[in-house]
Design a protein around this motif. Structure first.
Motif, PDB file in Angstrom:
ATOM      1  N   LYS A 102       9.181 -16.430  17.928  1.00  0.00           N
ATOM      2  CA  LYS A 102       9.911 -15.472  18.766  1.00  0.00           C
ATOM      3  C   LYS A 102      10.546 -16.178  19.967  1.00  0.00           C
ATOM      4  CE  LYS A 102       6.833 -11.669  17.486  1.00  0.00           C
ATOM      5  NZ  LYS A 102       7.721 -11.123  16.440  1.00  0.00           N
ATOM      6  N   ALA A 120      13.574 -18.221  18.804  1.00  0.00           N
ATOM      7  CA  ALA A 120      14.730 -17.390  18.445  1.00  0.00           C
ATOM      8  C   ALA A 120      15.418 -16.847  19.696  1.00  0.00           C
ATOM      9  CB  ALA A 120      14.289 -16.230  17.540  1.00  0.00           C
ATOM     10  N   ALA A 148      17.253 -19.751  21.414  1.00  0.00           N
ATOM     11  CA  ALA A 148      18.434 -20.166  20.643  1.00  0.00           C
ATOM     12  C   ALA A 148      19.592 -19.214  20.887  1.00  0.00           C
ATOM     13  CB  ALA A 148      18.095 -20.224  19.150  1.00  0.00           C
ATOM     14  N   MET A 149      19.285 -17.933  20.850  1.00  0.00           N
ATOM     15  CA  MET A 149      20.370 -16.968  21.026  1.00  0.00           C
ATOM     16  C   MET A 149      20.885 -16.966  22.468  1.00  0.00           C
ATOM     17  SD  MET A 149      20.535 -12.935  19.985  1.00  0.00           S
ATOM     18  CE  MET A 149      20.420 -13.215  18.223  1.00  0.00           C
ATOM     19  N   ASP A 204      22.850 -20.242  23.224  1.00  0.00           N
ATOM     20  CA  ASP A 204      24.156 -20.257  22.560  1.00  0.00           C
ATOM     21  C   ASP A 204      25.138 -19.334  23.278  1.00  0.00           C
ATOM     22  OD1 ASP A 204      26.040 -20.670  20.212  1.00  0.00           O
ATOM     23  OD2 ASP A 204      25.794 -18.490  20.245  1.00  0.00           O
ATOM     24  N   TRP A 250      34.735 -10.982  20.950  1.00  0.00           N
ATOM     25  CA  TRP A 250      33.409 -11.130  20.334  1.00  0.00           C
ATOM     26  C   TRP A 250      32.393 -11.625  21.360  1.00  0.00           C
ATOM     27  CZ3 TRP A 250      31.215 -10.253  15.489  1.00  0.00           C
ATOM     28  CH2 TRP A 250      29.944 -10.788  15.297  1.00  0.00           C
ATOM     29  N   ALA A 257      25.942  -7.120  24.609  1.00  0.00           N
ATOM     30  CA  ALA A 257      24.940  -6.590  23.678  1.00  0.00           C
ATOM     31  C   ALA A 257      23.592  -7.265  23.891  1.00  0.00           C
ATOM     32  CB  ALA A 257      25.413  -6.781  22.237  1.00  0.00           C
ATOM     33  N   PHE A 258      23.622  -8.576  24.099  1.00  0.00           N
ATOM     34  CA  PHE A 258      22.374  -9.315  24.287  1.00  0.00           C
ATOM     35  C   PHE A 258      21.614  -8.812  25.514  1.00  0.00           C
ATOM     36  CE2 PHE A 258      19.980 -12.877  26.142  1.00  0.00           C
ATOM     37  CZ  PHE A 258      19.183 -13.231  25.074  1.00  0.00           C
ATOM     38  N   ASN A 270      21.842  -5.848  26.802  1.00  0.00           N
ATOM     39  CA  ASN A 270      21.294  -4.535  26.481  1.00  0.00           C
ATOM     40  C   ASN A 270      19.965  -4.665  25.747  1.00  0.00           C
ATOM     41  OD1 ASN A 270      22.786  -1.925  27.143  1.00  0.00           O
ATOM     42  ND2 ASN A 270      24.461  -3.370  26.742  1.00  0.00           N
ATOM     43  N   MET A 271      19.818  -5.745  24.996  1.00  0.00           N
ATOM     44  CA  MET A 271      18.510  -6.032  24.397  1.00  0.00           C
ATOM     45  C   MET A 271      17.527  -6.510  25.463  1.00  0.00           C
ATOM     46  SD  MET A 271      17.401  -8.700  21.357  1.00  0.00           S
ATOM     47  CE  MET A 271      17.696 -10.188  22.326  1.00  0.00           C
ATOM     48  N   TYR A 284      29.319 -12.862  11.478  1.00  0.00           N
ATOM     49  CA  TYR A 284      28.810 -13.969  12.300  1.00  0.00           C
ATOM     50  C   TYR A 284      29.183 -15.330  11.720  1.00  0.00           C
ATOM     51  CZ  TYR A 284      25.541 -12.057  15.843  1.00  0.00           C
ATOM     52  OH  TYR A 284      24.976 -11.477  16.955  1.00  0.00           O
ATOM     53  N   ALA A 297      25.825 -21.722  14.494  1.00  0.00           N
ATOM     54  CA  ALA A 297      24.740 -21.550  15.473  1.00  0.00           C
ATOM     55  C   ALA A 297      24.484 -20.071  15.751  1.00  0.00           C
ATOM     56  CB  ALA A 297      25.088 -22.277  16.776  1.00  0.00           C
ATOM     57  N   LYS A 298      25.566 -19.324  15.879  1.00  0.00           N
ATOM     58  CA  LYS A 298      25.399 -17.897  16.154  1.00  0.00           C
ATOM     59  C   LYS A 298      24.763 -17.190  14.954  1.00  0.00           C
ATOM     60  CE  LYS A 298      29.405 -17.772  19.225  1.00  0.00           C
ATOM     61  NZ  LYS A 298      28.618 -17.896  20.467  1.00  0.00           N
ATOM     62  N   ALA A 305      21.048 -18.078  14.740  1.00  0.00           N
ATOM     63  CA  ALA A 305      20.239 -17.438  15.784  1.00  0.00           C
ATOM     64  C   ALA A 305      20.023 -15.956  15.468  1.00  0.00           C
ATOM     65  CB  ALA A 305      20.914 -17.603  17.148  1.00  0.00           C
ATOM     66  N   PHE A 306      21.066 -15.317  14.970  1.00  0.00           N
ATOM     67  CA  PHE A 306      20.934 -13.901  14.643  1.00  0.00           C
ATOM     68  C   PHE A 306      19.937 -13.702  13.501  1.00  0.00           C
ATOM     69  CE2 PHE A 306      22.120 -10.096  12.259  1.00  0.00           C
ATOM     70  CZ  PHE A 306      22.125  -9.144  13.259  1.00  0.00           C
ATOM     71  N   ALA A 322      17.565 -15.701  12.529  1.00  0.00           N
ATOM     72  CA  ALA A 322      16.205 -16.069  12.935  1.00  0.00           C
ATOM     73  C   ALA A 322      15.533 -14.912  13.667  1.00  0.00           C
ATOM     74  CB  ALA A 322      16.246 -17.313  13.822  1.00  0.00           C
ATOM     75  N   MET A 323      16.274 -14.310  14.589  1.00  0.00           N
ATOM     76  CA  MET A 323      15.677 -13.229  15.355  1.00  0.00           C
ATOM     77  C   MET A 323      15.453 -11.990  14.487  1.00  0.00           C
ATOM     78  SD  MET A 323      16.847 -11.604  19.010  1.00  0.00           S
ATOM     79  CE  MET A 323      16.546 -13.102  19.946  1.00  0.00           C
ATOM     80  N   ASP A 383      12.561 -12.581  11.929  1.00  0.00           N
ATOM     81  CA  ASP A 383      11.254 -12.593  12.582  1.00  0.00           C
ATOM     82  C   ASP A 383      10.824 -11.178  12.943  1.00  0.00           C
ATOM     83  OD1 ASP A 383       8.985 -13.839  14.173  1.00  0.00           O
ATOM     84  OD2 ASP A 383      10.013 -12.644  15.690  1.00  0.00           O
ATOM     85  N   LEU A 384      11.749 -10.432  13.511  1.00  0.00           N
ATOM     86  CA  LEU A 384      11.386  -9.087  13.963  1.00  0.00           C
ATOM     87  C   LEU A 384      11.071  -8.153  12.796  1.00  0.00           C
ATOM     88  CD1 LEU A 384      13.975  -8.448  16.812  1.00  0.00           C
ATOM     89  CD2 LEU A 384      11.491  -8.564  17.064  1.00  0.00           C
ATOM     90  N   PHE A 400      16.343  -4.951  19.972  1.00  0.00           N
ATOM     91  CA  PHE A 400      17.236  -5.710  19.088  1.00  0.00           C
ATOM     92  C   PHE A 400      18.333  -4.799  18.515  1.00  0.00           C
ATOM     93  CE2 PHE A 400      18.428  -7.283  14.853  1.00  0.00           C
ATOM     94  CZ  PHE A 400      18.847  -8.565  15.172  1.00  0.00           C
ATOM     95  N   MET A 437      21.018  -4.088  20.787  1.00  0.00           N
ATOM     96  CA  MET A 437      22.002  -5.173  20.757  1.00  0.00           C
ATOM     97  C   MET A 437      22.910  -5.036  19.531  1.00  0.00           C
ATOM     98  SD  MET A 437      21.502  -9.332  20.629  1.00  0.00           S
ATOM     99  CE  MET A 437      20.835  -9.364  18.956  1.00  0.00           C
TER     100      MET A 437
END
Lengths: 239, 239, 239, 239, 239, 239
Positions: A49, A52, A55-56, A59, A158, A165-166, A168-169, D43, D48-49, D52-53, D55-56, D59-60, D166, D169
Motif C-alpha cells: 500500500k 502504491a 508511486a502514484m 508520478d 488529464w 482526483a488524487f 479527492n482521494m 491510462y 508509469a501512470k 501506479a493505477f 498497483a493501487m 491491492d485495494l 479510491f 478519485m
C-alpha cells in the motif's frame, strides 16, 4: 506521548518491516525534510500500500507534465480547501509557499482561490479542479473546452484531472483516518519575501518581481529561513 | 501601485474626513498594530458606517462575556472557514494564533475545527456556530440545549450566536467587496512555541503546558517574536 | 403569559436600565409603531449591544443611499427567504408591503423573488443578494460587474452587499435565539390596494398605476388601514 | 469509428510502448475478460501512470483484507452512485452482480444502497463510505466508532476508507476524461439466479439461499451464463 | 391585460371545451370561492389532465384520512416553503389560515415550521414531509418509525407521504409553468382572531383558546371577514 | 415469505375490493406484463387513490404529446436518478431499455444522462427536468426559453414539466413507503442489440443504425428475448 507519535486515529497495524526501497524512501525524507510525512507513516503498516501510494503521488506531483510543480500543488490545495482537509492543507499549503516562494499564496489558495486574482490560465485550472471536486457528475465537454481555450492541451487536462482526483482521494483517507500533519509543516516557508509578487505575476514565474516595500527584513534578508538547520525553501516537497 | 493601496474591489468613495473619535481609533490601530485593518479602511468612506461597525465588532469581541476572547476569535475563524472568507481567515486566524499563543491552533480552526480535538465545551460551541452558519433555518431548541448541557449559560448562547452571526455578515461584506487583508496578518504569530499544547489543553488555558520537544528555538527562546519592532504576541487584535 | 411576553427562547438577562437615548428610541417605537420590535427587546439586556444594533440597522435601512428604502427592505426579505427566518420575514415582509404600498409584493419576495418579474435593476440586485447569501465564497468580479451593468454605482454595490450581509447576521441571531416577531406585523398593510401594480411597475414607483379592477373595496376605499388607531401604511418601519 | 474506439474524450497521447509487465497485464485482461477495461486503455499513454493505477486498484480490490471482495465492490458502487459515475457504475455494477451472484444487488447498490436492506455490518460500511464521499470534512471519531461497533477492526476501517477514497478519485478522473465503459460490462451477469437471496442474506454469503420461485430458468439452469464463450460469473473483475 | 389574464407563462393551448363534469367543477369554484384557482385554469387546455389533477388533489386533501384537513394543508405549505413555490404558498397558505382559523399559522409554516413550536405529532409530521422533500433518497425505516412513535398509523404515514409527494409535484409544475396564484388568496383570512392560540394549542383544535388580548377588533368582532360578500373563513379550500 | 409478497414497508391496509375498471386494469397488466406493478399493488388499498394515480400516469406517459414515449421515459429515469429512487429506476429503466430498443441507454440515463451524448433536443429536455428536480425555485423564463430554442413548443414544455414533476412525486412516495419493484423489471430487455446506436442516433429513431460489430448473438439473433414466454421488447410499459 504515544498520542503525539501516532499519526492517525486508526491503529491499522504496526509498522511493517519496510522493504529496502521503502526504507530508502523514508531515509530520503529524513535527509531532505527532516521528518517522514505522517501520511507515509500512516501507510507504513503495509509495504504494498505504501509503495502504491508513493508511486502514484510522486508520478503525479513530480513527474513530467505541462503543469508546473507549483501548479500541481495549487490544485492539491484548492481541492483540499473545498474538502476542508487539515492534513493536506497543512502539508501542501507549505509546498505552495515553498514552490511559489510566496508565503501568502499558500494561504490564499487554502482559503479561497477566487480571492487570489490569479492569471486566467491558473484560474481556469482551479475552477475545473474545484468543479470536479464539488460536482463531478456535472463535468461536461464544455468544461474541457474551457481548459483548452485557456491554453491547456488534452494531456494537461488529464493531469489537472488526475491531480484533482488524487487529492479527492487523499483528503478522504486523511479525514477517515484522522491523519495528523507533521507539525513542522506549519512553520515552513512563513518568512516574508524580499520581493512581493504583484497580482499580475502571482502564481506564475518568480522572476522580475518588484522589491517588497517597507517590511521588516528577517536577519539575513531574503535568504531562505532555516528549519532545523536545513533551508526551508527549495526543499523537495514530498507527497 | 494604486492597486495594492486600494483595500477593496469597490470604489465606494474617497475616505471621509474622519471624525475625531474615528481618527483616534485609526491612530490607536497604527500604534498597536502598525497598520489600520483594511476592513476599517474599506468602511472609511463614511463616518457613521465605520463607527457602527467598530462599535459592534469591539463590543462583541472585546466586551464582557462568558466566552474568552480566544473563544470568540475561534468562532470567527470557524465561521469564516465555512464561508471561505480570505479576509477574515487571515485577520482572525492571526488573532487565534496570538490569543491562543498557539500558531497551529489558528490553522486548525481555519482548516477544519473538527480536526482540532478541542475540549467538549469548545467543540459544542463551534458545532453550534457552524450549524448556525450552514443551516440557520434548522437551528432548534435541541441545539440551544446542547450548549446548555456543555456548560453555557443562556447569555453565553447569545454571545456565541451573536459572534457567529456577525462573521456571517463580515464574511459576506468582505466577499462582496473583495476586501483584502493587510499583508502583515500573514506573518503574525507564526513562530513555534516553547510549549506545545497537548490535545487536552488546546484552546484552553496556556498554563502548565509541557515543554515543546526538539524544535529549533527562536533566538530569544519563547519570547514573543517581533514584527516591525512591536511584539507580535499579546497585541490587541482589532476586528 | 410570561411565555408570550418573552421575545426569545434565551434568557440572556433582565432588561437593562436603558440609557436615555435608548429610552427615547423605545418611546419613538411605541409612538410610531405602537410596539417595540421584539428584536430590540431581545437586545435590551445590554445598552451597548442594543445601541450598536440600532446604529447599524438604521444607518443601513434609513440612511443615505442610491437604493430606495423599499429596495433595501426587498433585499432584507429576499435574504430572509433563503434563510427561512420567521422573524425577519414577518417584520420586513410588513415593511415591503408598506413601503411598496403593495400587499402582494411582500409575499412575493418572501416566497420567491424570481416569481415577481421585477424590473431588471431589482432582479440583478436580488440575484446578487441571494448569491451572496447562499455561496458567499463564489462571489467574484463578474458579479460586481453585473450590478454595474444594471446601473448601480460601486457605492450602490456596497450598500446592496451591506444590507444583504446585515440580514445574514440578523437572520442567524433570530434563529439562534428564536426571536419571535411582534404579532402586529402579521396584520400590517394587508389591505388590497386601489391600484394594482402591473408586472412592469412592480417594486418601482407607485405612481400612474392603473386602477384595480373588481375587488371589494375596504370601507374607506384605498385609505390606509388603521391598526390600533394608527395608520398602517406610511409608518416608519424600524429594523 | 475512431469515435467508438477512443475510450475517452481526451486525446492524452498515443498508447505508449507498453513495458512487458503492462503488456502481460493487458494480455491477462483479454484472456480473462475478453477485453481490456477502458480505464486501463485511457491510462495507456504512459507506463508509469498505468502501473501506479493498477498497483493501487489491485491491492485495494484484490489484496488481503477483512472485507470480502464483494464488499469492496459494493463500496465502489455506492460511492459511484453518489457521484453518478457512468464508468464505475457500469464496470463495478457488473462486478457486484458477478461476485454477489445476484444480478439485482448490483442494481440496488447502484441506485440507492438504503433500499437494499443489507445486514447491519454492510449498512454501516456503506453509510460510512457515503458520508466520506459526501461530506469528508464532517467525518469524526463517532463515525469510526460506529464501524467498530458494527464489528470492524481499525484495519477494516482503513480498508473501507481506502476503497471509498479510491473511487472518489476514479469517479472524478472518469468524469473529467469522459472514460466510456466497455460495452460488455452492460451485459455481464444479468441472468436471473436460481436462488433468490432473501433480504436477510443479501450481500452476504451465497450459501443456503432458498430456491428462486417461479422464474424462467435459463437453459442450463443456474450455470454461469456465457459471454463470448467465457463464463460471465466467477470472472476476475479487474479495476 | 392579456398578461394578467394568462395564468401561466406557458401558452399550452386554448381552454378546451370543458366536459360537463369539469364545467360543474369550475362552477362550484366560482360559487364557493368566487374564482377558479389558476392551477385549474392552467390545466384547462385538456380535459383528461384537468380531471386527473382534480381527482388526485381532492382525494388527497379532502378524502378520508387520519390526518385533519388542516394538517394536510400544513404539509402542503411546509413542502412549498422548502421549494419556495409562490403559487402553493399563496393558495395553501390561505388554506392554513382558514382551516386553522389562525392567520399567523399560515405565515409560520410558510416561513419555517420549526419556529411554530407545534405539538410533537405535527412536528414529526412536518419533519418527515420536509426530509422527504429535501433528501428523498435518505428516507429510511427509522423515519417511518419516528412517525409511528408519534402516534401515526401506517395508513397515516402513507397519507403524509402522499400529500408531501403531491406538492413536490405541484410545486415543480407551478415553477416550470410560472403559474400565478389568484390575487384573492393574498387577502383571505388575514383578520386577527378573537382567540389567540397559545403555542401549546397551535395547529391543533380551535376550542378553549384564551381570548386575544388588546388587539383592535374588526367590526363585527370575531365573525368571519367577508371577501366579495362571501365569508372568508370556513370556505372550502380547493386544491 | 409474506415479506417478499408485501410490496412496501407500510401496511396501509388490505387490498380493497377492486372496482371493475381497476380489476380490468390489473388483468391487463397480468396479460401484457405478466405481473401487476408493485406501485399499483401499493395503491390497491383504496380504489379512488389507485384510479387517480393510474389516470395521471397513463395520461402523462401514454397520452398525446409532442414528446415520444421514449422521451417521457427518459425524463422519468433522469429525475429518478437525481432522487436515487430504486423503484422508478428499476421500472422505468426497463421501459427506456425497451422503448429505445437499447439496453445501454437505460443504464446511461439511470447513471448520468450527461454521459449519454444525446442529441441537443434531448439534452435540453433532460437538463430542464433535472434542474426542475434539483432547484425548482430557480427555474426562470430563461429555462423555458432554452427549451423553445431547442425546438419545443410551449405545450411540449408543459409536458416535460408535468412528467418531471410527476416523478418527483412518485420517487418520494416510493421512498417514503419503500415500494419495491417487481423483480421481473431487472431482467427485461437486457439482451444486446443487433444494431448499436451511434452516439449521434442514441435516444432518437431506431432506424438506419449500423450493425453491431462483433458481439455474441443471442440464439435467435436480434429477435426480442422472451421473459416468461412473452416478448420482452415491445411490451407496453405501465406506469
Amino acid at each position: 506521548m504515544a498520542n503525539t507519535d501516532r499519526p492517525t486515529a486508526l491503529d491499522a497495524g504496526p509498522e511493517a518491516n519496510l522493504d529496502p526501497d521503502m526504507q530508502a524512501y523514508f531515509a530520503k525524507c529524513m535527509d531532505k525534510l527532516g521528518f517522514v510525512p505522517n501520511v507515509l507513516r500512516a501507510y507504513a503498516f503495509d509495504n504494498a500500500k505504501l509503495r502504491a501510494f508513493i508511486a502514484m503521488a510522486d508520478d503525479l506531483m513530480l513527474g513530467d507534465s505541462g503543469l508546473s510543480k507549483l501548479e500541481r500543488e495549487m490544485i492539491a490545495v484548492a481541492v483540499s480547501s473545498v474538502n476542508h482537509c487539515h492534513y493536506c492543507l497543512t502539508a501542501h499549503g507549505a509546498a505552495v509557499r515553498q514552490r511559489g516562494k510566496d508565503p501568502e499564496l499558500g494561504e490564499l489558495i487554502a482559503q479561497n482561490y477566487r480571492a487570489a486574482e490569479l492569471p486566467p490560465r491558473q484560474k481556469a485550472m482551479l475552477a475545473f479542479a474545484v468543479k470536479l471536486t464539488e460536482t463531478p457528475d456535472k463535468v461536461e465537454e464544455a468544461d474541457r473546452e474551457a481548459l483548452r481555450r485557456a491554453g491547456f492541451s488534452d494531456r494537461d487536462v488529464w493531469d489537472i484531472a488526475a491531480v484533482a482526483a488524487f487529492y479527492n482521494m487523499s483528503n478522504r483517507l486523511a479525514a477517515a483516518a484522522d491523519i495528523r500533519p507533521n507539525r513542522e509543516y506549519h512553520y515552513l516557508a512563513r518568512e516574508p519575501m524580499d520581493v512581493i509578487p504583484s497580482r499580475a505575476t502571482r502564481g506564475a514565474a518568480v522572476d522580475d518581481r518588484r522589491p517588497a516595500p517597507a517590511r521588516n527584513p528577517q536577519p539575513g534578508g531574503g535568504a531562505p529561513a532555516r528549519v532545523d538547520g536545513r533551508p526551508a525553501w527549495g526543499i523537495l516537497p514530498l507527497s
